[in-house]
Design a protein around this motif. Structure first.
Motif, PDB file in Angstrom:
ATOM      1  N   GLN A   8       0.830  -1.200   0.000  1.00 57.31           N
ATOM      2  CA  GLN A   8       0.000   0.000   0.000  1.00 57.31           C
ATOM      3  C   GLN A   8       0.870   1.257   0.000  1.00 57.31           C
ATOM      4  OE1 GLN A   8      -2.950   0.094   3.112  1.00 57.31           O
ATOM      5  NE2 GLN A   8      -3.463  -2.077   2.873  1.00 57.31           N
ATOM      6  N   ALA A   9       0.443   2.252  -0.766  1.00 50.85           N
ATOM      7  CA  ALA A   9       1.176   3.521  -0.817  1.00 50.85           C
ATOM      8  C   ALA A   9       1.200   4.188   0.552  1.00 50.85           C
ATOM      9  CB  ALA A   9       0.533   4.449  -1.853  1.00 50.85           C
ATOM     10  N   ARG A  10       0.116   4.048   1.323  1.00 48.79           N
ATOM     11  CA  ARG A  10       0.082   4.683   2.639  1.00 48.79           C
ATOM     12  C   ARG A  10       1.130   4.079   3.555  1.00 48.79           C
ATOM     13  NH1 ARG A  10      -5.256   5.912   6.485  1.00 48.79           N
ATOM     14  NH2 ARG A  10      -4.115   7.139   8.055  1.00 48.79           N
ATOM     15  N   TRP A  11       1.303   2.757   3.481  1.00 48.72           N
ATOM     16  CA  TRP A  11       2.338   2.134   4.310  1.00 48.72           C
ATOM     17  C   TRP A  11       3.717   2.628   3.904  1.00 48.72           C
ATOM     18  CZ3 TRP A  11       6.752  -0.636   3.487  1.00 48.72           C
ATOM     19  CH2 TRP A  11       7.352  -1.200   4.624  1.00 48.72           C
ATOM     20  N   ARG A  12       3.997   2.669   2.607  1.00 46.76           N
ATOM     21  CA  ARG A  12       5.315   3.089   2.141  1.00 46.76           C
ATOM     22  C   ARG A  12       5.622   4.521   2.567  1.00 46.76           C
ATOM     23  NH1 ARG A  12       3.567   0.291  -2.573  1.00 46.76           N
ATOM     24  NH2 ARG A  12       3.126   2.268  -3.623  1.00 46.76           N
ATOM     25  N   GLU A  13       4.624   5.385   2.488  1.00 52.57           N
ATOM     26  CA  GLU A  13       4.831   6.784   2.876  1.00 52.57           C
ATOM     27  C   GLU A  13       5.087   6.905   4.372  1.00 52.57           C
ATOM     28  OE1 GLU A  13       2.416  11.072   2.883  1.00 52.57           O
ATOM     29  OE2 GLU A  13       1.555   9.311   1.891  1.00 52.57           O
ATOM     30  N   ALA A  14       4.278   6.222   5.189  1.00 56.02           N
ATOM     31  CA  ALA A  14       4.445   6.296   6.641  1.00 56.02           C
ATOM     32  C   ALA A  14       5.755   5.643   7.069  1.00 56.02           C
ATOM     33  CB  ALA A  14       3.263   5.624   7.335  1.00 56.02           C
ATOM     34  N   HIS A  15       6.076   4.515   6.488  1.00 57.96           N
ATOM     35  CA  HIS A  15       7.320   3.817   6.827  1.00 57.96           C
ATOM     36  C   HIS A  15       8.537   4.690   6.526  1.00 57.96           C
ATOM     37  CE1 HIS A  15      10.088   0.415   7.251  1.00 57.96           C
ATOM     38  NE2 HIS A  15      10.653   0.823   6.129  1.00 57.96           N
ATOM     39  N   ARG A  16       8.525   5.337   5.383  1.00 61.03           N
ATOM     40  CA  ARG A  16       9.646   6.198   4.995  1.00 61.03           C
ATOM     41  C   ARG A  16       9.767   7.389   5.944  1.00 61.03           C
ATOM     42  NH1 ARG A  16       8.392   6.312   0.117  1.00 61.03           N
ATOM     43  NH2 ARG A  16       7.050   8.148   0.158  1.00 61.03           N
ATOM     44  N   ALA A  17       8.635   7.989   6.308  1.00 59.49           N
ATOM     45  CA  ALA A  17       8.657   9.186   7.150  1.00 59.49           C
ATOM     46  C   ALA A  17       9.100   8.897   8.575  1.00 59.49           C
ATOM     47  CB  ALA A  17       7.267   9.834   7.154  1.00 59.49           C
ATOM     48  N   LEU A  18       8.817   7.693   9.059  1.00 61.04           N
ATOM     49  CA  LEU A  18       9.040   7.397  10.477  1.00 61.04           C
ATOM     50  C   LEU A  18      10.277   6.553  10.765  1.00 61.04           C
ATOM     51  CD1 LEU A  18       5.312   6.695  11.246  1.00 61.04           C
ATOM     52  CD2 LEU A  18       6.637   8.568  12.209  1.00 61.04           C
ATOM     53  N   THR A  19      10.831   5.932   9.754  1.00 63.33           N
ATOM     54  CA  THR A  19      11.962   5.034   9.995  1.00 63.33           C
ATOM     55  C   THR A  19      13.150   5.754  10.616  1.00 63.33           C
ATOM     56  OG1 THR A  19      11.324   3.473   8.268  1.00 63.33           O
ATOM     57  CG2 THR A  19      13.644   3.517   8.905  1.00 63.33           C
ATOM     58  N   VAL A  20      13.501   6.921  10.101  1.00 62.18           N
ATOM     59  CA  VAL A  20      14.660   7.635  10.631  1.00 62.18           C
ATOM     60  C   VAL A  20      14.446   7.992  12.098  1.00 62.18           C
ATOM     61  CG1 VAL A  20      16.045   9.721  10.454  1.00 62.18           C
ATOM     62  CG2 VAL A  20      15.324   8.529   8.380  1.00 62.18           C
TER      63      VAL A  20
END
Length: 348
Positions: free
Chosen positions: A326-338
């Motif tokens: 899901q695009a929402r997962w990819r966006e949230a994962h990218r924003a929060l991983t760091v």
């Protein structure tokens, strides 16, 4: 019949025969999972499915999965940031802080729902007064309105993923140095001071936003000699009465040192239920859990059972692989991983 009022834990990564029997006890209402119960997403999905299959309607499956130091499942899940990291962003850009908080709540809940877990005991609503090591960066902020704003966004994300929220630790654990896992903390502030500060996030979210609340094993000596989780005053007059809270109340773990002075495990459970808790947690002590189940086998609270049914998870249980598409997962994962990197786990 709905869920019972006792939440248990498990020893390992699959159910033992003794645990299967305990799950079928009429007073069992749920299971809380820990890091020792996790090996892989596939194993976790199978374990949760086995717990759910034990009863109809199914038992609740919960976990402490806040992010930062308190995240039970690591490998295979997104490393979530501590709440304080979201508060730091909020100080620089309030709108961005709220956006990230909503993403964090959604990502946490969506990943847990993907493997069948019903809910996480989150978010932490304590204020970071700079005193409590056990709270520390688990708190969003030191300012109550900032905590309320970030928690509201976080809960909105959780709801979007099909998960109800539990705010903890009412009326606030951040004002004491002691750790209630190890001792019974004493907070000597007045009721007026607590109402003006630590209770504000709970008050801001009590009107239909929070589905559940977990009280603290802390004694607020200027208000009531009983710790909040065993206090009719805190749970009845303040939380239910003054704040108008209509959701479920979960005790904190009755095996913690902050609960020991009440007596044996049945005494602790009885005091918590009598004070107004809808579900009691008995962890890391199978004999104590069995004693509580046997003592309260005939106990029934229809109102509590109705409140607890709100914690059955909703939405997809399709697995983490499908979620990651899901695009929402990819966006949230990218924003929060760091923000979630390099944060050691603390078993609290």
């Amino acid at each position: 019949m709905g869920p019972g009022q006792v939440m248990l834990d498990l020893v390992g990564i699959e159910l033992s025969e003794m645990e299967r029997e305990m799950l079928c006890h009429p007073q069992t209402g749920g299971v809380i999972l820990f890091s020792r119960n996790y090996e892989s997403p596939e194993q976790l999905s199978a374990l949760v499915a086995a717990i759910h299959a034990a009863r109809d309607p199914h038992l609740l499956v919960a976990v402490d999965h806040e992010g930062g130091r308190v995240q039970r499942f690591r490998d295979g899940f997104t490393r979530l940031p501590p709440a304080a990291a979201l508060g730091a962003v909020y100080d620089q850009d309030a709108a961005q802080g709220r956006t990230l908080a909503e993403q964090a709540g959604w990502l946490m809940a969506a990943e847990l729902r993907a493997v069948g877990v019903d809910f996480s005991f989150a978010p932490v609503l304590d204020l970071n007064h700079g005193l409590s090591g056990v709270i520390g960066d688990r708190a969003f902020h030191h300012e109550p309105h900032a905590v309320g704003a970030l928690a509201q966004a976080y809960i909105r994300g959780m709801r979007d993923a099909g998960m109800a929220a539990v705010g903890k630790h009412f009326p606030g654990h951040g004002g004491v140095r002691e750790d209630s896992h190890l001792t019974l903390p004493r907070d000597d502030r007045t009721l007026e001071r607590i109402l003006d500060t630590d209770i504000l996030p709970f008050e801001l979210l009590s009107d239909g936003v929070l589905a559940g609340v977990m009280p603290a094993h802390v004694r607020y000596t200027q208000v009531d000699e009983m710790p909040a989780g065993f206090s009719r005053y805190w749970l009845g007059e303040i939380l239910r009465g003054r704040l108008g809270f209509q959701g479920a109340i979960f005790s904190d773990d009755l095996s913690m040192a902050g609960a020991e002075f009440i007596g044996d495990y049945p005494a602790r459970a009885g005091a918590a239920l009598e004070a107004g808790c809808d579900m009691v947690l008995v962890c890391n002590h199978p004999e104590g859990a069995a004693a509580v189940l046997d003592t309260f086998a005939a106990h029934d609270d229809p109102v509590a059972r109705v409140r607890l049914t709100r914690f059955h998870g909703h939405g997809s249980v399709a697995g983490l692989g499908r979620l990651r598409q899901q695009a929402r997962w990819r966006e949230a994962h990218r924003a929060l991983t760091v923000l979630g990197e390099a944060e050691p786990e603390l078993n609290v």
